[in-house]
Each structure stands twice: as structure tokens, then as C-alpha cells.
Design a protein around this motif. Structure first.
Motif, PDB file in Angstrom:
ATOM      1  N   THR A 103      -5.753  -9.717  -5.484  1.00 14.23           N
ATOM      2  CA  THR A 103      -6.706  -9.026  -4.622  1.00 14.23           C
ATOM      3  C   THR A 103      -7.090  -9.877  -3.411  1.00 14.23           C
ATOM      4  OG1 THR A 103      -8.629  -9.827  -5.866  1.00 14.23           O
ATOM      5  CG2 THR A 103      -7.649  -7.741  -6.578  1.00 14.23           C
TER       6      THR A 103
ATOM      7  N   VAL B 164      -9.795  -5.846  -3.295  1.00  9.53           N
ATOM      8  CA  VAL B 164      -8.796  -4.773  -3.251  1.00  9.53           C
ATOM      9  C   VAL B 164      -7.409  -5.398  -3.365  1.00  9.53           C
ATOM     10  CG1 VAL B 164      -7.805  -3.011  -1.727  1.00  9.53           C
ATOM     11  CG2 VAL B 164     -10.286  -3.280  -1.881  1.00  9.53           C
TER      12      VAL B 164
ATOM     13  N   HIS C 254      -4.128  -6.599  -2.436  1.00  9.61           N
ATOM     14  CA  HIS C 254      -3.597  -6.914  -1.112  1.00  9.61           C
ATOM     15  C   HIS C 254      -2.323  -6.108  -0.883  1.00  9.61           C
ATOM     16  CE1 HIS C 254      -1.756  -9.331   2.121  1.00  9.61           C
ATOM     17  NE2 HIS C 254      -3.027  -9.572   2.455  1.00  9.61           N
TER      18      HIS C 254
ATOM     19  N   TYR D  68      -0.544   3.984   1.878  1.00 13.03           N
ATOM     20  CA  TYR D  68      -1.688   3.784   0.990  1.00 13.03           C
ATOM     21  C   TYR D  68      -2.694   4.914   1.169  1.00 13.03           C
ATOM     22  CZ  TYR D  68       0.551  -0.723   1.557  1.00 13.03           C
ATOM     23  OH  TYR D  68       1.481  -1.718   1.639  1.00 13.03           O
TER      24      TYR D  68
ATOM     25  N   PRO E 244      -7.695   2.559  -2.467  1.00 12.46           N
ATOM     26  CA  PRO E 244      -7.538   1.169  -2.878  1.00 12.46           C
ATOM     27  C   PRO E 244      -7.371   1.020  -4.397  1.00 12.46           C
ATOM     28  CG  PRO E 244      -9.836   1.630  -2.411  1.00 12.46           C
ATOM     29  CD  PRO E 244      -9.056   2.869  -2.038  1.00 12.46           C
ATOM     30  N   ALA E 245      -6.608   0.011  -4.777  1.00 11.70           N
ATOM     31  CA  ALA E 245      -6.544  -0.423  -6.175  1.00 11.70           C
ATOM     32  C   ALA E 245      -7.372  -1.695  -6.250  1.00 11.70           C
ATOM     33  CB  ALA E 245      -5.105  -0.691  -6.597  1.00 11.70           C
ATOM     34  N   ARG E 246      -8.068  -1.880  -7.368  1.00 13.83           N
ATOM     35  CA  ARG E 246      -8.974  -3.018  -7.507  1.00 13.83           C
ATOM     36  C   ARG E 246      -8.651  -3.817  -8.774  1.00 13.83           C
ATOM     37  NH1 ARG E 246     -12.725  -2.333  -3.660  1.00 13.83           N
ATOM     38  NH2 ARG E 246     -13.093  -0.224  -2.905  1.00 13.83           N
TER      39      ARG E 246
ATOM     40  N   ASP F  67      -7.728  -2.617 -12.456  1.00 15.81           N
ATOM     41  CA  ASP F  67      -7.192  -1.245 -12.497  1.00 15.81           C
ATOM     42  C   ASP F  67      -5.826  -1.294 -13.178  1.00 15.81           C
ATOM     43  OD1 ASP F  67      -9.309  -0.141 -11.103  1.00 15.81           O
ATOM     44  OD2 ASP F  67      -8.197   0.133  -9.226  1.00 15.81           O
TER      45      ASP F  67
END
Length: 164
Positions: free
Chosen positions: A24, A29, A31, A74, A77-79, A82
Motif C-alpha cells: 500500500t 491504498v 499502489h 482502476y 481502491p483496494a486497501r 482486502d
């Protein structure tokens, strides 16, 4: 041989990946560059599922798949932590190249879509060059694409949707 094209997500290879803290950015988030790493991980797992590898020894040389085109769009967002589901679809099998589409989902929500094209190359003595896909590998890719070799190509698409 004619190219093989696939537009059917039902033929996707599924790969699961949790977002690690080290993947992240300062906002927590995933990257953008790590989406490409995840796509490559899914591709390697796909090849293993076929009983193969992205590097196959063949006598005095090896066959591998350098990328010639990549892209990722995109949507959300993926965090950290997740769990992502990556669905890899073989979208095109040519005489010397293969293309994939990788859809990223989190809990059913599509968060990104990536595309990549790789060219079959022989490697020997530190050099490499394009070559025809060996018949045994081509057969596995065509089978994974889930369409007969004489299928008509689907409508062309950009990363954002069908072209006019």
C-alpha cells in the motif's frame, strides 16, 4: 494457424490474493504498480494450473513470455487486508502471442481490469527472440480460452468498453 479469441468470463482462471501492508501507499491504498505484480502472480499460477511454467526448458534453449503490452484501469481502491479475486481469462491466442484479461474483484465488486499481451520467445545464451508457440503449449492455451480455433473474433474493446 488462425488466432483464437475469447470474450467469455466463464472460462476464467481464479486466483485469490490478500493486500499486504507493504503493497500500500501512504493513503493505505494498494499502489498502482502492485496491480501489475498481482497480474503476473495470477499468470504464473494459471500456467502452473496447466502443468507448465512461464519458463519451459526445451533442449538447449528455454521458452518464455516477455510482455509487449500491458494496461490497467482502476474503478475503486483496494486497501490493506482486502482479499481480492483475480479472474484471468485467455482473451487471444495467436501464432506467437497470448493475451490475458485480468478482472480484480473485492466481494463481488469490480475494482480494476488489466490486460496484458506476451510474446512466445526462445532464450539461449543470454539472447531471446520471438518464436511460434510450441504445439503442446498452444493446445493448452486454446483449451483454456474455451473457444474453437475457427471462432469468429469478438468486437474489439478498449479498456473502457466496446469500440464503435
Amino acid at each position: 494457424m488462425p488466432p483464437v479469441l475469447n470474450a467469455n468470463m466463464a472460462d476464467a482462471y481464479l486466483y485469490h490474493r490478500a493486500v499486504q501492508f507493504s503493497d500500500t501507499d501512504m493513503a493505505g491504498v494498494l499502489h498502482f504498480s502492485n496491480y501489475y505484480r498481482y497480474m503476473e502472480e495470477a499468470e504464473h499460477a494459471f500456467w502452473r494450473s496447466l502443468g507448465e511454467s512461464v519458463v519451459v526448458k526445451n533442449g538447449d534453449h528455454a521458452v518464455s513470455w516477455p510482455r509487449v503490452a500491458t494496461g490497467c484501469e482502476y474503478f475503486a481502491p483496494a486497501r490493506f487486508e482486502d482479499v481480492l479475486d483475480l479472474a484471468l481469462t485467455v482473451s487471444h491466442v495467436g501464432n506467437r502471442s497470448v493475451s490475458y484479461e485480468i478482472e480484480f474483484r473485492r466481494g463481488g465488486e469490480r475494482i480494476a481490469i488489466g490486460r496484458t499481451t506476451a510474446v512466445c520467445c526462445t532464450m539461449s545464451g543470454g539472447n531471446f527472440g520471438p518464436t511460434e508457440i510450441p504445439p503442446s503449449l498452444r493446445e493448452k492455451l486454446v483449451s483454456a480460452a474455451g473457444v474453437p480455433e475457427d471462432s469468429p473474433p469478438p468486437a474489439t474493446e478498449s479498456l473502457t468498453g466496446p469500440s464503435q
